[in-house]
Design an enzyme around this catalytic site. Structure first.
Site, PDB file in Angstrom:
ATOM      1  N   TYR A 185       0.823  -1.223   0.000  1.00  0.00           N
ATOM      2  CA  TYR A 185       0.000   0.000   0.000  1.00  0.00           C
ATOM      3  C   TYR A 185       0.853   1.268   0.000  1.00  0.00           C
ATOM      4  CZ  TYR A 185      -4.107  -2.833   0.123  1.00  0.00           C
ATOM      5  OH  TYR A 185      -5.080  -3.742  -0.239  1.00  0.00           O
ATOM      6  N   GLN A 239     -15.262   1.856  -6.662  1.00  0.00           N
ATOM      7  CA  GLN A 239     -14.532   0.716  -6.092  1.00  0.00           C
ATOM      8  C   GLN A 239     -13.055   1.103  -5.937  1.00  0.00           C
ATOM      9  OE1 GLN A 239     -15.948  -3.268  -7.978  1.00  0.00           O
ATOM     10  NE2 GLN A 239     -16.280  -1.689  -9.524  1.00  0.00           N
ATOM     11  N   ILE A 244      -9.716   3.103  -4.773  1.00  0.00           N
ATOM     12  CA  ILE A 244      -9.277   3.686  -3.496  1.00  0.00           C
ATOM     13  C   ILE A 244      -8.428   4.939  -3.742  1.00  0.00           C
ATOM     14  CG2 ILE A 244      -9.443   1.476  -2.303  1.00  0.00           C
ATOM     15  CD1 ILE A 244      -6.440   1.138  -2.499  1.00  0.00           C
ATOM     16  N   ASP A 245      -8.366   5.387  -5.000  1.00  0.00           N
ATOM     17  CA  ASP A 245      -7.656   6.641  -5.275  1.00  0.00           C
ATOM     18  C   ASP A 245      -8.597   7.828  -5.031  1.00  0.00           C
ATOM     19  OD1 ASP A 245      -8.174   5.697  -8.658  1.00  0.00           O
ATOM     20  OD2 ASP A 245      -9.119   7.459  -7.761  1.00  0.00           O
ATOM     21  N   HIS A 282     -14.878   0.589  -1.307  1.00  0.00           N
ATOM     22  CA  HIS A 282     -13.765  -0.265  -0.873  1.00  0.00           C
ATOM     23  C   HIS A 282     -12.700   0.500  -0.132  1.00  0.00           C
ATOM     24  CE1 HIS A 282     -14.975  -3.234  -4.300  1.00  0.00           C
ATOM     25  NE2 HIS A 282     -15.724  -3.360  -3.218  1.00  0.00           N
ATOM     26  N   CYS A 319      -7.229   2.666  12.766  1.00  0.00           N
ATOM     27  CA  CYS A 319      -6.542   2.000  13.876  1.00  0.00           C
ATOM     28  C   CYS A 319      -7.413   0.842  14.366  1.00  0.00           C
ATOM     29  CB  CYS A 319      -6.331   3.012  15.019  1.00  0.00           C
ATOM     30  SG  CYS A 319      -5.647   2.238  16.491  1.00  0.00           S
ATOM     31  N   THR A 378     -15.290  -1.219 -15.046  1.00  0.00           N
ATOM     32  CA  THR A 378     -15.206  -2.266 -14.033  1.00  0.00           C
ATOM     33  C   THR A 378     -15.500  -3.619 -14.669  1.00  0.00           C
ATOM     34  OG1 THR A 378     -16.036  -3.094 -11.912  1.00  0.00           O
ATOM     35  CG2 THR A 378     -17.590  -1.798 -13.238  1.00  0.00           C
ATOM     36  N   LEU A 437     -13.886  -0.665 -21.987  1.00  0.00           N
ATOM     37  CA  LEU A 437     -13.085  -1.040 -23.170  1.00  0.00           C
ATOM     38  C   LEU A 437     -13.526  -2.390 -23.716  1.00  0.00           C
ATOM     39  CD1 LEU A 437      -9.224  -0.486 -22.673  1.00  0.00           C
ATOM     40  CD2 LEU A 437     -10.704   0.503 -24.413  1.00  0.00           C
ATOM     41  N   ALA A 460     -12.541   5.185 -21.369  1.00  0.00           N
ATOM     42  CA  ALA A 460     -13.382   6.053 -20.534  1.00  0.00           C
ATOM     43  C   ALA A 460     -13.150   7.532 -20.830  1.00  0.00           C
ATOM     44  CB  ALA A 460     -13.095   5.762 -19.065  1.00  0.00           C
TER      45      ALA A 460
HETATM   46  C1  BV8 Z   1     -17.765  -9.068   0.838  1.00  0.00           C
HETATM   47  C2  BV8 Z   1      -9.667  -2.534  -2.044  1.00  0.00           C
HETATM   48  C3  BV8 Z   1     -19.256  -9.925   2.435  1.00  0.00           C
HETATM   49  C4  BV8 Z   1      -8.317  -3.099  -1.777  1.00  0.00           C
HETATM   50  C5  BV8 Z   1     -10.882  -4.261  -3.254  1.00  0.00           C
HETATM   51  C6  BV8 Z   1     -15.026 -15.655  -0.024  1.00  0.00           C
HETATM   52  C7  BV8 Z   1     -15.037 -15.019   1.212  1.00  0.00           C
HETATM   53  C8  BV8 Z   1     -15.546 -13.752   1.387  1.00  0.00           C
HETATM   54  C9  BV8 Z   1     -16.025 -13.070   0.297  1.00  0.00           C
HETATM   55  C10 BV8 Z   1     -15.990 -13.696  -0.923  1.00  0.00           C
HETATM   56  C11 BV8 Z   1     -15.513 -14.983  -1.112  1.00  0.00           C
HETATM   57  N1  BV8 Z   1     -15.618 -15.294  -2.435  1.00  0.00           N
HETATM   58  C12 BV8 Z   1     -16.159 -14.255  -3.102  1.00  0.00           C
HETATM   59  C13 BV8 Z   1     -16.378 -13.292  -2.198  1.00  0.00           C
HETATM   60  C14 BV8 Z   1     -16.888 -12.009  -2.459  1.00  0.00           C
HETATM   61  C15 BV8 Z   1     -15.657 -11.146  -2.736  1.00  0.00           C
HETATM   62  C16 BV8 Z   1     -15.402 -11.191  -4.223  1.00  0.00           C
HETATM   63  O1  BV8 Z   1     -16.191 -10.662  -4.967  1.00  0.00           O
HETATM   64  N2  BV8 Z   1     -14.294 -11.868  -4.634  1.00  0.00           N
HETATM   65  C17 BV8 Z   1     -14.023 -11.976  -6.065  1.00  0.00           C
HETATM   66  C18 BV8 Z   1     -12.515 -12.003  -6.302  1.00  0.00           C
HETATM   67  C19 BV8 Z   1     -14.723 -13.227  -6.580  1.00  0.00           C
HETATM   68  N3  BV8 Z   1     -16.000  -9.810  -2.300  1.00  0.00           N
HETATM   69  C20 BV8 Z   1     -15.608  -9.381  -1.086  1.00  0.00           C
HETATM   70  O2  BV8 Z   1     -14.872  -9.992  -0.347  1.00  0.00           O
HETATM   71  C21 BV8 Z   1     -16.206  -8.042  -0.687  1.00  0.00           C
HETATM   72  N4  BV8 Z   1     -16.790  -8.188   0.608  1.00  0.00           N
HETATM   73  O3  BV8 Z   1     -18.211  -9.831   0.000  1.00  0.00           O
HETATM   74  O4  BV8 Z   1     -18.203  -9.016   2.137  1.00  0.00           O
HETATM   75  C22 BV8 Z   1     -20.550  -9.220   2.264  1.00  0.00           C
HETATM   76  C23 BV8 Z   1     -21.009  -8.760   1.033  1.00  0.00           C
HETATM   77  C24 BV8 Z   1     -22.230  -8.163   0.920  1.00  0.00           C
HETATM   78  C25 BV8 Z   1     -23.002  -8.019   2.024  1.00  0.00           C
HETATM   79  C26 BV8 Z   1     -22.526  -8.461   3.256  1.00  0.00           C
HETATM   80  C27 BV8 Z   1     -21.303  -9.080   3.374  1.00  0.00           C
HETATM   81  C28 BV8 Z   1     -15.113  -6.986  -0.562  1.00  0.00           C
HETATM   82  C29 BV8 Z   1     -14.382  -6.851  -1.880  1.00  0.00           C
HETATM   83  C30 BV8 Z   1     -13.467  -5.649  -1.801  1.00  0.00           C
HETATM   84  C31 BV8 Z   1     -12.039  -6.066  -2.080  1.00  0.00           C
HETATM   85  N5  BV8 Z   1     -11.221  -4.844  -2.151  1.00  0.00           N
HETATM   86  N6  BV8 Z   1     -10.199  -3.123  -3.282  1.00  0.00           N
HETATM   87  C32 BV8 Z   1      -7.318  -2.651  -2.806  1.00  0.00           C
HETATM   88  O5  BV8 Z   1      -7.678  -1.907  -3.746  1.00  0.00           O
HETATM   89  O6  BV8 Z   1      -6.152  -3.047  -2.646  1.00  0.00           O
HETATM   90  S1  BV8 Z   1     -11.370  -4.973  -4.699  1.00  0.00           S
HETATM   91  C33 BV8 Z   1     -10.431  -4.280  -5.930  1.00  0.00           C
HETATM   92  O7  BV8 Z   1     -10.516  -5.164  -7.017  1.00  0.00           O
HETATM   93  C34 BV8 Z   1     -11.016  -3.002  -6.419  1.00  0.00           C
HETATM   94  O8  BV8 Z   1     -11.543  -2.204  -5.401  1.00  0.00           O
HETATM   95  C35 BV8 Z   1     -12.048  -3.438  -7.410  1.00  0.00           C
HETATM   96  O9  BV8 Z   1     -13.286  -3.625  -6.798  1.00  0.00           O
HETATM   97  C36 BV8 Z   1     -11.549  -4.760  -7.845  1.00  0.00           C
HETATM   98  C37 BV8 Z   1     -11.013  -4.606  -9.214  1.00  0.00           C
HETATM   99  O10 BV8 Z   1     -12.157  -4.565 -10.004  1.00  0.00           O
HETATM  100  P1  BV8 Z   1     -12.294  -3.465 -11.126  1.00  0.00           P
HETATM  101  O11 BV8 Z   1     -12.359  -2.120 -10.497  1.00  0.00           O
HETATM  102  O12 BV8 Z   1     -13.430  -3.897 -11.960  1.00  0.00           O
HETATM  103  O13 BV8 Z   1     -10.937  -3.515 -11.927  1.00  0.00           O
HETATM  104  P2  BV8 Z   1     -10.419  -4.653 -12.891  1.00  0.00           P
HETATM  105  O14 BV8 Z   1      -8.963  -4.479 -13.039  1.00  0.00           O
HETATM  106  O15 BV8 Z   1     -10.993  -5.966 -12.468  1.00  0.00           O
HETATM  107  O16 BV8 Z   1     -11.144  -4.311 -14.289  1.00  0.00           O
HETATM  108  C38 BV8 Z   1     -10.784  -3.124 -14.964  1.00  0.00           C
HETATM  109  C39 BV8 Z   1     -11.870  -2.884 -15.988  1.00  0.00           C
HETATM  110  O17 BV8 Z   1     -11.620  -1.655 -16.624  1.00  0.00           O
HETATM  111  C40 BV8 Z   1     -11.897  -3.945 -17.077  1.00  0.00           C
HETATM  112  O18 BV8 Z   1     -13.244  -4.290 -17.347  1.00  0.00           O
HETATM  113  C41 BV8 Z   1     -11.290  -3.232 -18.282  1.00  0.00           C
HETATM  114  O19 BV8 Z   1     -11.867  -3.656 -19.505  1.00  0.00           O
HETATM  115  C42 BV8 Z   1     -11.667  -1.814 -18.018  1.00  0.00           C
HETATM  116  N7  BV8 Z   1     -10.758  -0.814 -18.584  1.00  0.00           N
HETATM  117  C43 BV8 Z   1      -9.403  -0.848 -18.604  1.00  0.00           C
HETATM  118  N8  BV8 Z   1      -8.945   0.295 -19.159  1.00  0.00           N
HETATM  119  C44 BV8 Z   1     -10.035   1.052 -19.480  1.00  0.00           C
HETATM  120  C45 BV8 Z   1     -11.187   0.346 -19.118  1.00  0.00           C
HETATM  121  N9  BV8 Z   1     -12.423   0.821 -19.313  1.00  0.00           N
HETATM  122  C46 BV8 Z   1     -12.522   2.040 -19.893  1.00  0.00           C
HETATM  123  N10 BV8 Z   1     -11.466   2.786 -20.260  1.00  0.00           N
HETATM  124  C47 BV8 Z   1     -10.211   2.325 -20.085  1.00  0.00           C
HETATM  125  N11 BV8 Z   1      -9.168   3.076 -20.460  1.00  0.00           N
END
Ligand code: BV8
Length: 235
Positions: free
Chosen positions: A54, A91, A93-94, A109, A117, A177, A203, A220
């Site tokens: 981080y 989503q 964190i910036d 997120h 803390c 996303t 994209l 975007a």
């Molecule tokens: C939750 C902060 C319960 C940290 C992030 C087992 C145990 C517990 C939970 C789970 C489990 N299995 C599954 C889950 C649920 C889990 C989950 O979804 N896991 C996934 C991997 C399957 N979720 C959780 O754990 C969440 N909490 O479920 O709690 C609950 C829920 C509901 C109600 C009650 C209880 C918490 C998830 C948060 C994790 N923290 N970030 C950090 O940043 O270090 S997630 C992190 O990854 C980001 O915040 C973001 O959300 C994610 C990345 O996703 P995207 O933003 O979509 O980015 P990505 O790179 O994937 O895609 C980029 C996109 O942009 C692409 O589509 C691309 O085509 C496009 N793109 C690229 N360039 C461009 C573009 N588009 C336009 N223009 C461009 N130029």
């Protein structure tokens, strides 16, 4: 139904600002998969590694070349000029939405530039570098500070308010996303079920493109300003 517009943003909106997405080709951060580092277990097992992960991202975000792009600026303009409420649920964190001028922003997120803390639960602006010996300015306890971000398996922030907004909005847009992470990936279904128009700006196809009534393919920084112009013209 209110005229509210809800915009969900992901890493793709910040890609043209020079912040790597999670699922970019390499998908690695400092040789670590985010899913392996962004978890409470990883922090428990190796807090120094997670702090380094981080600290590196915080330094990158604060570096000169990283600025809001035309997509962030267009969403700020939408908030200023649209005749209704505009809520950005990010989503990311910036702080690029805020630096672009958006005020109604909810960080589902957490925020890289904040720290919390685990002893006294205080949340405040983060120092550039956090470490295993950092002392909480609130309670004075050492070693209990962590980045104020939501890790996998942790409860997202503001979920109740977000779901209320999704159930009462006229337009739901998702920008940059991949639809991999829940509960955010499911927001389109909540909005669509409540009768909102839905549009995906990305994209490439996402895991939930099927849930959107309209998709717009392209970067975007060009697609979002075009979409905002249309919304403001037709309002
Ligand atoms: C939750 C902060 C319960 C940290 C992030 C087992 C145990 C517990 C939970 C789970 C489990 N299995 C599954 C889950 C649920 C889990 C989950 O979804 N896991 C996934 C991997 C399957 N979720 C959780 O754990 C969440 N909490 O479920 O709690 C609950 C829920 C509901 C109600 C009650 C209880 C918490 C998830 C948060 C994790 N923290 N970030 C950090 O940043 O270090 S997630 C992190 O990854 C980001 O915040 C973001 O959300 C994610 C990345 O996703 P995207 O933003 O979509 O980015 P990505 O790179 O994937 O895609 C980029 C996109 O942009 C692409 O589509 C691309 O085509 C496009 N793109 C690229 N360039 C461009 C573009 N588009 C336009 N223009 C461009 N130029």
């Amino acid at each position: 139904m209110s005229r509210r517009i809800v915009v969900l943003t992901g890493a793709g909106i910040s890609a043209e600002s020079g912040i790597r997405t999670f699922r970019a080709a390499d998908g690695l951060w400092e040789d670590h998969r985010p899913e392996d580092v962004a978890t409470p277990e990883a922090f428990e097992a190796d807090p120094a590694l997670v702090h380094r992960f981080y600290n590196a991202r915080r330094a990158h975000l604060s570096s000169d070349g990283v600025e809001p792009n035309a997509a962030h600026l267009a969403l700020a303009r939408l908030e200023q000029e649209y005749d209704g409420d505009v809520l950005i649920v990010t989503q990311n964190i910036d702080d690029l939405h805020e630096r672009a001028g958006s005020r109604n922003v909810l960080h589902l997120h957490g925020e890289l530039l904040k720290m919390s803390c685990t002893e006294c639960a205080a949340v405040r602006d983060a120092w550039p570098e956090l470490g295993v010996d950092s002392i909480c300015p609130g309670c004075g306890v050492s070693g209990r500070l962590r980045p104020h971000v939501v890790w996998f398996g942790e409860m997202p922030i503001g979920l109740e308010g977000i779901l209320e907004a999704l159930e009462d909005c006229s337009v739901f847009a998702a920008v940059g996303t991949s639809g991999n992470v829940y509960p955010a990936a499911g927001f389109v279904h909540v909005a669509a079920a409540a009768g909102a128009q839905t549009v995906e700006l990305n994209l490439e196809p996402s895991e939930v493109s099927f849930g959107f009534a309209e998709v717009r393919r392209g970067p975007a920084a060009s697609e979002v300003p075009r979409w905002v112009d249309e919304v403001l013209t037709n309002q």
